[in-house]
Design a protein around this motif. Structure first.
Motif, PDB file in Angstrom:
ATOM      1  N   HIS A  42      -1.334 -14.884   2.254  1.00  0.00           N
ATOM      2  CA  HIS A  42      -2.740 -14.874   1.885  1.00  0.00           C
ATOM      3  C   HIS A  42      -3.213 -13.442   1.632  1.00  0.00           C
ATOM      4  O   HIS A  42      -2.647 -12.490   2.166  1.00  0.00           O
ATOM      5  N   ASP A  44      -5.041 -10.180   2.218  1.00  0.00           N
ATOM      6  CA  ASP A  44      -5.395  -9.516   3.482  1.00  0.00           C
ATOM      7  C   ASP A  44      -4.491  -9.872   4.658  1.00  0.00           C
ATOM      8  O   ASP A  44      -4.779  -9.514   5.787  1.00  0.00           O
ATOM      9  N   ALA A  45      -3.415 -10.593   4.396  1.00  0.00           N
ATOM     10  CA  ALA A  45      -2.507 -10.955   5.493  1.00  0.00           C
ATOM     11  C   ALA A  45      -1.670  -9.762   5.945  1.00  0.00           C
ATOM     12  O   ALA A  45      -0.901  -9.863   6.897  1.00  0.00           O
ATOM     13  N   GLY A  46      -1.815  -8.634   5.252  1.00  0.00           N
ATOM     14  CA  GLY A  46      -1.108  -7.428   5.669  1.00  0.00           C
ATOM     15  C   GLY A  46       0.190  -7.167   4.916  1.00  0.00           C
ATOM     16  O   GLY A  46       1.037  -6.406   5.380  1.00  0.00           O
ATOM     17  N   LYS A  47       0.335  -7.736   3.730  1.00  0.00           N
ATOM     18  CA  LYS A  47       1.580  -7.600   2.955  1.00  0.00           C
ATOM     19  C   LYS A  47       1.860  -6.154   2.560  1.00  0.00           C
ATOM     20  O   LYS A  47       2.954  -5.641   2.783  1.00  0.00           O
ATOM     21  N   SER A  48       0.853  -5.506   1.958  1.00  0.00           N
ATOM     22  CA  SER A  48       1.094  -4.141   1.468  1.00  0.00           C
ATOM     23  C   SER A  48       1.335  -3.179   2.622  1.00  0.00           C
ATOM     24  O   SER A  48       2.221  -2.317   2.547  1.00  0.00           O
ATOM     25  N   THR A  49       0.550  -3.328   3.682  1.00  0.00           N
ATOM     26  CA  THR A  49       0.721  -2.449   4.840  1.00  0.00           C
ATOM     27  C   THR A  49       2.129  -2.610   5.408  1.00  0.00           C
ATOM     28  O   THR A  49       2.814  -1.635   5.708  1.00  0.00           O
ATOM     29  N   SER A  80      -5.757   3.298   7.712  1.00  0.00           N
ATOM     30  CA  SER A  80      -4.469   2.610   7.593  1.00  0.00           C
ATOM     31  C   SER A  80      -4.060   2.409   6.141  1.00  0.00           C
ATOM     32  O   SER A  80      -2.979   1.928   5.855  1.00  0.00           O
ATOM     33  N   ASP A 183      -0.754  -6.987  17.106  1.00  0.00           N
ATOM     34  CA  ASP A 183      -1.505  -6.033  17.935  1.00  0.00           C
ATOM     35  C   ASP A 183      -2.959  -6.490  18.128  1.00  0.00           C
ATOM     36  O   ASP A 183      -3.588  -6.179  19.129  1.00  0.00           O
ATOM     37  N   SER A 219       3.817  -5.840  13.993  1.00  0.00           N
ATOM     38  CA  SER A 219       2.588  -5.238  13.493  1.00  0.00           C
ATOM     39  C   SER A 219       2.956  -4.277  12.375  1.00  0.00           C
ATOM     40  O   SER A 219       3.642  -3.284  12.612  1.00  0.00           O
ATOM     41  N   PHE A 221       0.993  -2.473  10.845  1.00  0.00           N
ATOM     42  CA  PHE A 221       0.131  -1.329  11.023  1.00  0.00           C
ATOM     43  C   PHE A 221       0.768  -0.294  11.943  1.00  0.00           C
ATOM     44  O   PHE A 221       0.930   0.868  11.578  1.00  0.00           O
TER      45      PHE A 221
HETATM   46  P1  GDP Z   1      -2.580  -7.603   1.731  1.00  0.00           P
HETATM   47  O1  GDP Z   1      -3.789  -7.984   0.970  1.00  0.00           O
HETATM   48  O2  GDP Z   1      -1.857  -8.801   2.247  1.00  0.00           O
HETATM   49  O3  GDP Z   1      -1.658  -6.660   1.017  1.00  0.00           O
HETATM   50  O4  GDP Z   1      -3.098  -6.867   3.073  1.00  0.00           O
HETATM   51  P2  GDP Z   1      -3.216  -5.308   3.406  1.00  0.00           P
HETATM   52  O5  GDP Z   1      -1.887  -4.731   3.730  1.00  0.00           O
HETATM   53  O6  GDP Z   1      -4.026  -4.629   2.363  1.00  0.00           O
HETATM   54  O7  GDP Z   1      -4.037  -5.370   4.801  1.00  0.00           O
HETATM   55  C1  GDP Z   1      -5.302  -5.958   4.893  1.00  0.00           C
HETATM   56  C2  GDP Z   1      -6.071  -5.342   6.050  1.00  0.00           C
HETATM   57  O8  GDP Z   1      -5.443  -5.627   7.286  1.00  0.00           O
HETATM   58  C3  GDP Z   1      -6.153  -3.816   5.961  1.00  0.00           C
HETATM   59  O9  GDP Z   1      -7.428  -3.412   6.398  1.00  0.00           O
HETATM   60  C4  GDP Z   1      -5.088  -3.361   6.941  1.00  0.00           C
HETATM   61  O10 GDP Z   1      -5.365  -2.099   7.478  1.00  0.00           O
HETATM   62  C5  GDP Z   1      -5.121  -4.433   7.996  1.00  0.00           C
HETATM   63  N1  GDP Z   1      -3.812  -4.591   8.625  1.00  0.00           N
HETATM   64  C6  GDP Z   1      -2.631  -4.801   8.003  1.00  0.00           C
HETATM   65  N2  GDP Z   1      -1.627  -4.940   8.891  1.00  0.00           N
HETATM   66  C7  GDP Z   1      -2.165  -4.830  10.115  1.00  0.00           C
HETATM   67  C8  GDP Z   1      -1.634  -4.884  11.451  1.00  0.00           C
HETATM   68  O11 GDP Z   1      -0.441  -5.077  11.678  1.00  0.00           O
HETATM   69  N3  GDP Z   1      -2.529  -4.732  12.477  1.00  0.00           N
HETATM   70  C9  GDP Z   1      -3.840  -4.512  12.253  1.00  0.00           C
HETATM   71  N4  GDP Z   1      -4.634  -4.362  13.314  1.00  0.00           N
HETATM   72  N5  GDP Z   1      -4.379  -4.455  11.030  1.00  0.00           N
HETATM   73  C10 GDP Z   1      -3.568  -4.603   9.962  1.00  0.00           C
END
Ligand code: GDP
Length: 469
Positions: A42, A44-49, A80, A183, A219, A221
């Motif tokens: 989804h 914002d699920a944290g893919k790019s991070t 982040s 986390d 995590s 992050f």
């Molecule tokens: P994408 O849309 O799936 O690529 O999601 P992003 O990588 O852009 O992350 C979406 C938001 O979630 C950002 O604000 C990140 O900083 C936050 N985020 C991503 N991974 C983590 C994590 O492991 N822990 C926490 N606390 N926040 C995270």
């Protein structure tokens, strides 16, 4: 009904590699397991991070560049973000020579080589997910385990369901679930198992077995559970492998299977993008080896234009270096001579001389429908997707309803409409008359012998190509 492509001369005889390499010896001794994976989940699920973190911890990105990105992201108050930018940065670099539709990032560990397949730009746009999934062996599904976040990604309109359904339809053998952002819930085992239970129920419903799904709490992050950063004390209930270790194990397994397709199958290459150079007969094709292998000096035929071209150079990897062989699963750039680039497009297929690929506008397909609002009728207009191809099409005829477990068993002969969750043999026709499309059947190649059908912006069915007219 004319075939609107100039007929070129097709070579009848193959040519020998300039400096022949023994393919069997090469994959036995030199080639490490190689895995292509796509990252789903989804928005914002944290893919790019997660991918930024992974590439960073593995040492695949320049430390200075990270420092610079980090400073920039802190300046705008988003500490982040630098990790999420890593993927986009490598994307920009890649766009110079390779493709815009599909981007690849390579990294290595001592045990295996990896390629992250990414559809940049609209990463959350389903047609891009289709293109990405169709180039991958396995998928990493990022799930936000944060309180309530999982539920919003998993409800029917969320992408988690559509993405995993596409993965299943396109024969993705393994899904590694990155149970991300642990986390934010203090590494709660209860939360982990609750989400796992719910997701597993869905995976089973769409046809996955338990051993095809791997789970890693992590995590993206802060990095725990991704590569080598150890878990914090609260996480005392999981002692399995990290995400990268899991991918290494999967790579070794996939390698055993794909070995056969290197040695026993003809060379087939799917083109993602075509560029020309100043030399009049030179074309540059970026794409993926779907089966077999290729070496410089060999001649290939491109479909549908049926022109035979000499493979002058093969270029591969992060450094874009000339290489002496490419095998099934490799993303490479072929520099061709004796070619006419104006009649080559992304989505076209190449094969070794002597292996014919049929081009047509009518196909017999075995369709398996998903949950739909309305049944499919003869005459229904749809969009047909295969890799980077996206073509308007029409369902001409509904032929038979068959048993999904045993498609040779016909359940119904007179079919007036095709409802949700059924498997049927249908005739489909491309409605744009500009060009014919090369197609291989599911028996020839289980990856590119598959299509996805969408209607009104939703995926409604997956199809296995049975016959090309
Ligand atoms: P994408 O849309 O799936 O690529 O999601 P992003 O990588 O852009 O992350 C979406 C938001 O979630 C950002 O604000 C990140 O900083 C936050 N985020 C991503 N991974 C983590 C994590 O492991 N822990 C926490 N606390 N926040 C995270």
């Amino acid at each position: 009904e004319e075939k609107i492509i100039k007929a070129y001369k097709r070579a009848a005889q193959p040519t020998k590699p300039r400096n022949p390499i023994d393919v069997k010896q090469y994959i036995d001794t030199q080639a490490k397991p190689h895995l292509n994976f796509v990252v789903l989940g989804h928005v914002d699920a944290g893919k790019s991070t997660l991918m930024g973190r992974l590439l960073y911890d593995i040492g695949a990105v320049d430390k200075n560049k990270i420092r610079k990105l980090k400073k920039e992201s802190e300046q705008i108050g988003k500490g982040s973000f630098h990790l999420a930018w890593v993927m986009d940065q490598t994307t920009e670099e890649r766009e110079r020579g390779v493709t815009v539709s599909i981007c690849t990032s390579d990294f290595k560990t001592p045990a295996a080589n990896f390629t992250i397949v990414d559809a940049p730009g609209h990463r959350d746009f389903v047609p891009n997910a289709i293109a990405g999934v169709s180039q991958a062996d396995v998928a990493v599904l990022s799930v936000d385990c944060g309180t309530d976040a999982f539920e919003s990604g998993f409800n029917l309109d969320g992408q988690t369901k559509e993405h995993t359904l596409l993965a299943r339809s396109m024969d993705i053998s393994t899904i590694v679930v990155a149970m991300n952002k642990m986390d934010t819930v203090d590494w709660s085992a209860i939360r982990f198992y609750q989400i796992q239970d719910e997701l597993m129920e869905w995976f089973k419903k769409i046809g996955y077995k338990e051993d095809q799904i791997k789970w890693v709490p992590l995590s993206g992050f802060s990095g725990e559970g991704v590569y080598k950063i150890p878990y914090p004390e609260e996480q005392n209930w999981y002692d399995g492998p990290s995400l990268v270790e899991t991918l290494e194990t999967v790579a070794t397994k996939v390698n055993v299977e794909s070995r056969k397709e290197v040695l026993d199958k003809p060379f087939i290459f799917s083109i993602l993008e075509v560029t020309t150079t100043k030399k009049h007969d030179e074309s540059i094709l970026a794409g993926k080896v779907e089966s077999g292998s290729i070496q410089p000096g060999e001649t290939i035929t491109i479909y549908p234009s049926e022109q035979s071209c000499l493979v002058d150079k093969i270029i591969a990897g992060r450094e874009q270096e000339a290489t002496s062989i490419a095998v099934k699963g490799d993303f490479v750039t072929l520099k061709l001579r004796q070619s006419h680039a104006k009649d080559i497009e992304g989505g076209d297929l190449c094969a070794s001389v002597g292996y014919d690929i049929k081009s047509a506008r009518k196909f017999k397909i075995r369709l398996s429908t998903f949950q739909m609002n309305r049944p499919l009728l003869p005459g229904t207009s749809v969009m047909l997707f295969r890799g980077v191809y996206e073509q308007p099409a029409r369902i001409n005829k509904l032929l038979t309803i068959v048993d999904p477990q045993d498609p040779s068993k016909v359940l119904k002969k007179k079919v007036k409409h095709l409802p949700s969750n059924q498997t049927a043999v249908v005739e489909i026709e491309l409605t744009e008359r500009r060009r014919w499309i090369p197609m291989v059947t599911i028996d020839e190649n289980k990856h590119i012998g598959r299509v996805i059908i969408r209607k009104d912006g939703r995926s409604v069915a997956t199809g296995a190509i049975l016959e090309v007219e």
